[in-house]
Design an enzyme around this catalytic site. Structure first.
Site, PDB file in Angstrom:
ATOM      1  N   CYS A   1     -15.571 -33.327  35.635  1.00 38.78           N
ATOM      2  CA  CYS A   1     -16.014 -32.609  36.831  1.00 38.78           C
ATOM      3  C   CYS A   1     -17.198 -33.343  37.445  1.00 38.78           C
ATOM      4  CB  CYS A   1     -16.447 -31.203  36.445  1.00 38.78           C
ATOM      5  SG  CYS A   1     -15.168 -30.318  35.547  1.00 38.78           S
TER       6      CYS A   1
ATOM      7  N   ARG B   1     -13.631 -38.552  40.246  1.00 38.73           N
ATOM      8  CA  ARG B   1     -13.661 -38.066  38.861  1.00 38.73           C
ATOM      9  C   ARG B   1     -12.569 -37.050  38.597  1.00 38.73           C
ATOM     10  NH1 ARG B   1     -19.147 -38.696  36.833  1.00 38.73           N
ATOM     11  NH2 ARG B   1     -18.922 -36.887  35.496  1.00 38.73           N
TER      12      ARG B   1
ATOM     13  N   TRP C   1     -12.236 -30.414  37.390  1.00 39.65           N
ATOM     14  CA  TRP C   1     -10.934 -30.838  36.867  1.00 39.65           C
ATOM     15  C   TRP C   1     -10.665 -29.914  35.691  1.00 39.65           C
ATOM     16  CZ3 TRP C   1      -6.910 -33.438  38.526  1.00 39.65           C
ATOM     17  CH2 TRP C   1      -5.845 -33.571  37.640  1.00 39.65           C
TER      18      TRP C   1
ATOM     19  N   ASN D   1     -20.503 -29.694  33.808  1.00 39.22           N
ATOM     20  CA  ASN D   1     -19.513 -30.716  33.479  1.00 39.22           C
ATOM     21  C   ASN D   1     -19.546 -30.880  31.976  1.00 39.22           C
ATOM     22  OD1 ASN D   1     -17.720 -32.871  33.457  1.00 39.22           O
ATOM     23  ND2 ASN D   1     -19.364 -34.376  33.639  1.00 39.22           N
ATOM     24  N   GLY D   2     -18.405 -30.752  31.314  1.00 40.09           N
ATOM     25  CA  GLY D   2     -18.357 -30.908  29.861  1.00 40.09           C
ATOM     26  C   GLY D   2     -17.548 -29.779  29.255  1.00 40.09           C
TER      27      GLY D   2
ATOM     28  N   GLU E   1      -2.417 -56.268  22.103  1.00 37.23           N
ATOM     29  CA  GLU E   1      -3.536 -55.930  22.989  1.00 37.23           C
ATOM     30  C   GLU E   1      -4.777 -56.716  22.598  1.00 37.23           C
ATOM     31  OE1 GLU E   1      -4.013 -54.752  25.732  1.00 37.23           O
ATOM     32  OE2 GLU E   1      -6.175 -54.308  25.767  1.00 37.23           O
TER      33      GLU E   1
ATOM     34  N   LYS F   1      -6.930 -59.287  25.093  1.00 40.62           N
ATOM     35  CA  LYS F   1      -8.379 -59.190  25.360  1.00 40.62           C
ATOM     36  C   LYS F   1      -9.037 -60.549  25.189  1.00 40.62           C
ATOM     37  CE  LYS F   1      -8.790 -55.922  27.232  1.00 40.62           C
ATOM     38  NZ  LYS F   1      -7.457 -55.694  27.437  1.00 40.62           N
TER      39      LYS F   1
ATOM     40  N   GLU G   1      -7.815 -63.194  27.956  1.00 43.57           N
ATOM     41  CA  GLU G   1      -8.175 -62.944  29.369  1.00 43.57           C
ATOM     42  C   GLU G   1      -9.693 -62.971  29.580  1.00 43.57           C
ATOM     43  OE1 GLU G   1      -7.375 -59.145  31.135  1.00 43.57           O
ATOM     44  OE2 GLU G   1      -7.646 -58.090  29.268  1.00 43.57           O
TER      45      GLU G   1
ATOM     46  N   HIS H   1       9.325 -67.038  10.678  1.00 43.99           N
ATOM     47  CA  HIS H   1      10.348 -67.471  11.645  1.00 43.99           C
ATOM     48  C   HIS H   1       9.780 -68.438  12.669  1.00 43.99           C
ATOM     49  CE1 HIS H   1      12.972 -64.501   9.842  1.00 43.99           C
ATOM     50  NE2 HIS H   1      11.985 -63.635   9.936  1.00 43.99           N
TER      51      HIS H   1
ATOM     52  N   LYS I   1      -8.813 -56.742  39.112  1.00 39.01           N
ATOM     53  CA  LYS I   1      -8.757 -55.476  38.366  1.00 39.01           C
ATOM     54  C   LYS I   1      -7.435 -54.763  38.611  1.00 39.01           C
ATOM     55  CE  LYS I   1      -9.877 -52.144  35.782  1.00 39.01           C
ATOM     56  NZ  LYS I   1      -9.754 -52.377  34.326  1.00 39.01           N
TER      57      LYS I   1
END
Ligand code: AGP
Length: 609
Positions: free
Chosen positions: A2, A27, A75, A101-102, A482, A486, A489, A505, A604
């Site tokens: 929120c 948000r 939210w 918020n929380g 992944e 990282k 990139e 293999h 991005k």
């Protein structure tokens, strides 16, 4: 997440608060509200929908003379999006107004105690206990700030709170624990907000509140206290840098460091309001509109790119193992050209942090006239992909500014685990254990991130190598993919990942003393098999960094270096292993003095095919 905004000063409070709320809509939002207080009256206007939806009522009834206001974009976590559940919330007698918020974890207990004391509740939110709890203490305390502090001390969970009191039109009372709150120092005015984006247009002088701090914010002064140490604190306002990004950085050197550090709260945000241990409930509001169709889905095709694709591979294992539905994961850039059969009982699931990736958009476009269900796991609220899908689950990871995706991966895997649980309808033997473990993951991940110094030492030791291999089996294989992404990139070191079972293999031919391997060997059924791969690598003098489960002794006897993660379910180990490799890649890049947040050649959001 929120958004909170407040203003106290010499001008009309409505405009800066509404403008601030609009700046915070990234948000996430499903409803918004504002309370104004002047010596004449208090007025609360709140509405489901975007901040824009408040404007007609404000134009008609708003108190433009009010110099004090607090506002909120919500939210939903507790309680569906509705006018009643929108903030600000007030006490029963309508004299105290709060935005939050929380999550107040002990709100049920507090609500029951307050109800016994005669307080009435109108919403389903956790937040509504706060104004009534302040009111409860105000009866004895008489001084509002004392009552405010007593109430805050009773709260458990995470919060950024702003409260106002009808009998004190000159003050905003704020408190912070785990959810950010910033105080802006303006010309004969002060602002409060969830983050600097909301107040940047008015002031660049800010004071970030720390955990356990409370403050009384008046137009000409701010009084801060540390509730835990029980002392007054003060600190100079810091000058926000000219651009918002640096302001957002806070105490971090790079966005990537900030976003890795946000990992625990990211998992929490992706679970908040969705997982309930009491009752074993998995609630995904974003899928409820297609619940009937989901019952007929017998195949899911996941499409994504890059990190989102690797999250999708983890999701494949999760959904197949927990929900028993066959899943296929495809690179969106390849899916466009495939001629594969698509029955009406197949669903397409697009995963995207930005929600603007051209290849993933093209994949959704391809099936537009297939008549199949299109689902999304997206971070950017209201983005193109979010709008193209029939239903979906937002990641709530907050903005991810570093080009290399870190916290978004954690949010995506968390959401995919929730989707697997949701689709299983509680039938899987893994349902309760995974639900319970997901709720414990944030604290476990914190213990992993506390090893940052050790990981940095490894990064310094291995940063000169030109090649790296990443290996893992089962859930550790997409995690290895992944981890390799990282490193390559960010540091431009050649890094590739293989299923550990593939070593014989071909990849084993690569191994010598110049070719280190990052081996993911967490406790589980596949441990011994991967250990034998490490033996093969060591027999060829290959250096090995291993990720192992705390307490495991056999890995340390083999590997050159080991980073330990806490014991966890195999299905959720990627959420603990990948952050280790994110930190490793981060520190290698830092020590190679490269641009961590903006690696060469990359963007991005890849909005071109
Ligand atoms: C991740 O570190 C990369 N920056 C990139 O692979 C990214 O994950 C990919 O472009 C997909 O982006 P999306 O999640 O916004 O669709």
């Amino acid at each position: 997440m929120c958004g909170i905004v407040g203003y106290i000063g010499n001008s009309s409070a409505i405009t800066p608060v509404i403008e601030g709320l609009e700046a915070l809509e990234y948000r996430g939002y499903d409803s918004a509200g504002i309370t104004t207080i002047s010596d004449k009256k208090t007025l609360t206007i709140k509405q489901i929908g975007r901040v824009d939806s408040l404007k007609p009522a404000i134009d008609q009834d708003g108190d433009k003379t009010a110099k004090l206001a607090i506002g909120h974009t919500r939210w939903a976590t507790h309680g569906v999006p509705s006018n009643t559940n929108a903030h600000p919330h007030q006490n029963t007698s309508g004299t105290i107004f709060v935005v939050h918020n929380g999550i107040i974890e002990n709100y049920q207990t507090l609500r029951a105690m307050l109800k016994k004391d005669g307080y009435k509740f109108v919403s389903e939110t956790d937040t509504e206990v706060i104004p009534n709890l302040i009111d409860y203490f105000l009866k004895a305390e008489k001084d509002f700030f004392s009552a405010f502090k007593l109430a805050i001390k009773e709260l458990e969970g995470a919060y950024a709170i702003a409260a106002v009191y009808a009998n004190d039109p000159d003050s905003i009372f704020v408190a912070r624990l785990s959810s950010p709150l910033v105080i802006g120092v303006g010309e004969s005015a002060h602002y409060v907000a969830s983050d600097a984006t909301a107040i940047m247009q008015h002031t660049k002088k800010v004071v970030y509140l720390n955990d356990y701090e409370v403050a009384v914010v008046k137009k000409a002064k701010v009084h801060i206290e540390d509730l835990r140490a029980n002392i007054n604190t003060s600190r100079e306002a810091q000058e926000l840098e000219h651009d918002l990004e640096t302001a957002e950085l806070g105490q971090y050197e790079h966005f990537m460091a900030k976003e890795i550090d946000e990992g625990p709260q990211t998992i929490q945000s992706a679970s908040r309001g969705r997982l309930r241990l009491d009752g074993n409930i998995v609630k995904l509001g974003g899928l409820e509109s297609v619940e009937a169709q989901l019952k007929y889905i017998d195949r899911i095709v996941i499409v994504a790119c890059g990190t989102s694709y690797y999250a999708g591979l983890v999701g494949e294992y999760l959904i197949e193992e927990i929900a028993g539905i066959p899943v296929e994961v495809e690179l969106a850039s390849e899916f466009k050209y495939r001629h594969e059969p698509f029955s009406r009982s197949t669903a397409l699931l697009a995963i995207s942090q930005s929600g603007e990736t051209a290849d993933t958009i093209a994949a959704l476009k391809k099936v537009e006239d297939y008549g199949v269900l299109r689902l999304g796991v997206v971070n950017a609220v209201g983005s193109t992909i979010a709008r193209m899908t029939d239903a979906g689950v937002y990641c709530h990871a907050g903005p991810e500014r570093s080009v290399a995706s870190t916290k978004a991966f954690l949010a995506q895997v968390t959401v995919l685990a929730e989707i697997a649980l949701y689709l299983s309808q509680g039938r899987s033997l893994l349902y309760k254990p995974v639900l319970k473990e997901l709720l414990q993951l944030p604290d476990k991940l914190k213990t992993v991130l506390e090893q940052a110094e050790k990981i940095e030492a490894l990064a310094k030791k291995y940063r000169h190598y030109r090649d790296f291999l990443y290996i893992g089996r089962g859930y550790a294989y997409p995690s290895a993919l992944e981890g390799a992404l990282k490193l390559k990139e960010l540091s431009y070191i050649h890094a590739e990942a293989f299923a550990a079972g593939e070593m014989k293999h071909g990849p084993l031919a690569l191994i010598d003393e110049h070719f280190p391997t990052f081996a993911l060997i967490p406790d589980g059924d596949l441990l011994e098999k991967t250990l034998s791969n490490v033996q093969e690598i060591k027999a060829r003098s290959g250096p090995v960094i291993a990720i192992a489960t705390k307490g495991n002794k056999s890995v340390a006897r083999l590997a050159d270096d080991v980073i330990y993660i806490p014991p966890s379910l195999e299905q959720l180990q990627p959420l603990l292993m990948v952050p280790v490799m994110q930190l490793f890649a981060y520190y290698v890049t830092v020590h190679k003095q490269l641009d961590v947040d903006k690696p060469r050649n990359l963007a991005k959001s890849v909005t071109v095919e």
